[in-house]
Design a protein around this motif. Structure first.
Motif, mmCIF file in Angstrom:
data_model
loop_
_atom_site.group_PDB
_atom_site.id
_atom_site.type_symbol
_atom_site.label_atom_id
_atom_site.label_comp_id
_atom_site.label_asym_id
_atom_site.label_seq_id
_atom_site.Cartn_x
_atom_site.Cartn_y
_atom_site.Cartn_z
ATOM 1 N N UNK A 300 0.837 -1.203 0.000
ATOM 2 C CA UNK A 300 0.000 0.000 0.000
ATOM 3 C C UNK A 300 0.877 1.261 0.000
ATOM 4 N N UNK A 301 0.315 2.341 -0.484
ATOM 5 C CA UNK A 301 1.049 3.612 -0.581
ATOM 6 C C UNK A 301 0.219 4.709 0.075
ATOM 7 N N UNK A 302 0.847 5.413 1.031
ATOM 8 C CA UNK A 302 0.208 6.595 1.616
ATOM 9 C C UNK A 302 0.420 7.793 0.686
ATOM 10 N N UNK A 303 -0.615 8.558 0.536
ATOM 11 C CA UNK A 303 -0.508 9.769 -0.268
ATOM 12 C C UNK A 303 -1.253 10.892 0.444
ATOM 13 N N UNK A 304 -0.513 11.776 1.159
ATOM 14 C CA UNK A 304 0.960 11.804 1.288
ATOM 15 C C UNK A 304 1.430 10.865 2.390
ATOM 16 N N UNK A 305 2.741 10.838 2.585
ATOM 17 C CA UNK A 305 3.317 10.000 3.639
ATOM 18 C C UNK A 305 3.522 10.793 4.929
ATOM 19 N N UNK A 306 3.295 12.115 4.848
ATOM 20 C CA UNK A 306 3.455 12.959 6.025
ATOM 21 C C UNK A 306 2.200 13.828 6.165
ATOM 22 N N UNK A 307 1.648 13.843 7.384
ATOM 23 C CA UNK A 307 0.449 14.622 7.670
ATOM 24 C C UNK A 307 0.731 15.533 8.861
ATOM 25 N N UNK A 308 0.142 16.700 8.834
ATOM 26 C CA UNK A 308 0.307 17.640 9.939
ATOM 27 C C UNK A 308 -1.042 18.285 10.228
ATOM 28 N N UNK A 309 -1.423 18.250 11.510
ATOM 29 C CA UNK A 309 -2.676 18.861 11.946
ATOM 30 C C UNK A 309 -2.393 19.730 13.163
ATOM 31 N N UNK A 310 -3.154 20.789 13.290
ATOM 32 C CA UNK A 310 -3.054 21.676 14.452
ATOM 33 C C UNK A 310 -4.433 21.796 15.076
ATOM 34 N N UNK A 311 -4.506 21.499 16.378
ATOM 35 C CA UNK A 311 -5.790 21.521 17.070
ATOM 36 C C UNK A 311 -5.646 22.287 18.380
ATOM 37 N N UNK A 312 -6.762 22.751 18.876
ATOM 38 C CA UNK A 312 -6.775 23.473 20.148
ATOM 39 C C UNK A 312 -6.891 22.495 21.300
ATOM 40 N N UNK A 313 -6.297 22.860 22.402
ATOM 41 C CA UNK A 313 -6.393 21.995 23.574
ATOM 42 C C UNK A 313 -7.781 22.016 24.188
ATOM 43 N N UNK A 314 -8.666 22.877 23.677
ATOM 44 C CA UNK A 314 -10.025 22.932 24.200
ATOM 45 C C UNK A 314 -10.941 21.892 23.570
#
Length: 579
Positions: A300-314
């Protein structure tokens, strides 16, 4: 005669005796009863056909004679005679029932009259029958030269019997007939594959042997058993397979991912035609089913192979952060399963994130805490659905937590500090005077009102601070050092052992104005406070004013060279406010 009996006369009856004259060796007579018997077998052709006798009867007194004539009747005693000179016949196999093989005829010698009364029978067999009155022999059942028993013995031998009934015993005669069954070229080839259902991997190389076809011909004659492999039919094969002699050979790629192959369903029915070597109308066939099995060629292939998310601590539990997505080039498609190899732990939990194993969706199990961990790194693995040789891939997911004003206010004078807190200090504004009776209260309870300046609406948190004072008596205090007060910049003397100190000069520094910081502590004493405190008993207004002018950062003890002075020491408490 009855009259004679009545008159009393006696009648005497003598024995009767029969005689036959002249004497003949062919006949005899019963002398007491007069029965005439034959005592020999007569032959109409050789013996006299008429005999004359004189038969007499005598009772001892009288003799009576009469002539007797015996005629010999001609009876046919000859057995039936067969007129057929041929007793052996040759026929091909597979003749239809009722087909005539021969006509058997028998007659009675010297007496054609009896020929019409002759009856015919045939010995028990599986193939031939005879007409009872005409002697016509026909086929009763199929004669197959290629199967037992005719395959082992090609001849049929039967016995035909002709008989008729005379006034005497029945007369009969028999004849033996032989029927030879010849083979004909009537069987097509019977074919089969060494592997009728063949499973071939999609990676099989060109030229690979798929199946071998074996054929047989059931005919008996060797020249009738020859055959040729002529054709190969396959719907949708597109020249994937070829026939070489009796072998099916792979002629092209079976790749599952090839759209042309996938259109045919990757299942193929191959029909092989075999033709008789002597009769082109006789054809045999064999069927081979080929199923192409998929091979797990691609991970299997991830597309993309790198993910970035930003969330609030609330964000709370169940909040969907995002998804990871992987694809697999292998066909047919298999379900992909996602799992976390490295998880984002926080607050004593092994992981605060949940990963949907089928959809790859990342969500929160609990609220994140910026103060605990700012950034979480997840390693997510995807595995394809191959149960034998599964393939996998990994992707990295970075989840950044943004800070929010989510901490409650913390007042902890015992622990002194709270995480993320502002520290405010409780200091003594004026020294205590217990010796003169000015101060009599040793314990004070203070209430601190704390507000969070980071919030739009203030959160008020109250805390209780208990302060205690301790009286220390110093006799003949001797100052052995000097220092500068960091707040007022005034010079003071101090005792290095007791810590007592005194201003060295008489400079009075006015008290600086108190400014409430943006996030600060406001201390309100439980003791009533007026805008201007009145002087205590025994203290002048000037003395009170002097005390109010002292720096809040220092405590002024009373000193003297030959009398006792009392110094009040207060524990300085700190308010710790978590924000």
């Amino acid at each position: 005669m009855l009259d004679d009996l009545v008159s009393g006369e006696v009648l005497t009856i003598n024995a009767i005796k029969f005689t036959l004259t002249p004497l003949n060796s062919a006949f005899s007579i019963d002398h007491s009863k007069g029965f005439v018997f034959t005592i020999k077998e007569f032959d109409y052709l050789t013996n006299p056909r008429r005999y004359s006798f004189n038969i007499s009867v005598n009772d001892g007194n009288n003799t009576l004679s009469k002539p007797l004539f015996i005629n010999i009747v001609n009876l046919n005693d000859d057995k039936p005679h067969f007129l057929n000179p041929i007793t052996s016949f040759t026929v091909p196999e597979e003749l239809s029932p009722c087909h005539i093989i021969a006509n058997i005829t028998a007659v009675v010698p010297n007496d054609p009259l009896y020929s019409g009364f002759i009856f015919y029978t045939i010995s028990a067999n599986n193939y031939l029958t005879i007409h009872k009155y005409t002697g016509l022999i026909t086929i009763a059942n199929r004669m197959d030269r290629d199967s037992a028993p005719l395959r082992d013995d090609l001849t049929i031998t039967v016995t035909v019997m002709a008989s008729f009934s005379t006034p005497g015993p029945p007369l009969s005669n028999s004849i033996s007939l032989t029927v030879t069954v010849n083979d004909i070229n009537d069987n097509p080839s019977i074919c089969f594959a060494d592997n009728q259902r063949r499973e071939v991997p999609e990676t099989e190389v060109k030229g690979a042997l798929i199946a071998t076809i074996t054929c047989t011909d059931n005919d008996v004659v060797p020249s009738f058993t020859q055959f040729l492999f002529t054709e190969l039919y396959c719907l949708g094969c597109n020249q994937l397979f070829v026939l070489k002699s009796n072998q099916i050979i792979l002629n092209s790629s079976l790749d599952f991912e090839d759209p042309g192959n996938f259109y045919a369903g990757n299942e193929y029915s191959l029909l092989i035609i075999v033709q008789d070597g002597n009769d082109t109308n006789l054809k045999g066939d064999a069927v081979v089913y080929v199923t192409v099995s998929p091979v797990n060629e691609f991970p299997p292939i991830f597309n993309p192979v790198f993910y970035s998310y930003t969330i609030s601590e609330l964000l709370g539990s169940g909040t969907i952060i995002g998804s990871v997505n992987a694809t697999d080039k292998d066909l047919p498609p298999t379900p992909l399963l996602y799992s976390m190899v490295s998880v984002g732990s926080s607050g004593g939990l092994r992981s605060i994130f949940h990963l949907d194993p089928k959809q790859g969706q990342i969500s929160l199990l609990t609220r994140p805490d910026y103060e605990d961990t700012h950034t979480h790194t997840l390693i997510i693995r995807v595995v394809d659905g191959d149960l034998i040789r599964p393939r996998s891939a990994t992707a990295t997911v970075i989840i950044n937590i943004t800070e929010a004003n989510d901490e409650p206010l913390c007042v902890d004078p015992i622990r002194q500090t709270c995480a993320g807190s502002n520290v405010s200090r409780l200091i003594l504004r004026e020294p205590f005077d217990y010796s003169s009776g000015l101060d009599t209260q040793w314990s004070y309870t203070l209430t601190a009102l704390i507000s969070d300046a980071n919030l739009g609406s203030a959160r008020i948190q109250t805390g209780t601070v208990i302060t205690t004072t301790t009286e220390v008596t110093n006799i003949n205090t001797v100052f052995d050092g000097e220092g500068v007060d960091p707040v007022s910049k005034r010079v003071y003397e101090y005792n290095s052992k007791s810590g007592a100190r005194s201003w060295k000069d008489a400079i009075i520094v006015s008290e600086p104005a108190l400014i409430q910081p943006e996030s600060s502590t406001l201390v309100i004493s439980d003791r009533p406070a007026n805008a201007e405190s009145p002087p205590r008993s025994g203290q002048s207004k000037s003395s009170a004013h002097a005390r109010s002018d002292q720096s809040p950062a220092s405590i002024q003890p009373h000193s003297g060279s030959d009398q006792s002075n009392v110094e009040r020491v207060v524990r300085h408490q700190s308010f710790n406010t978590d924000t």
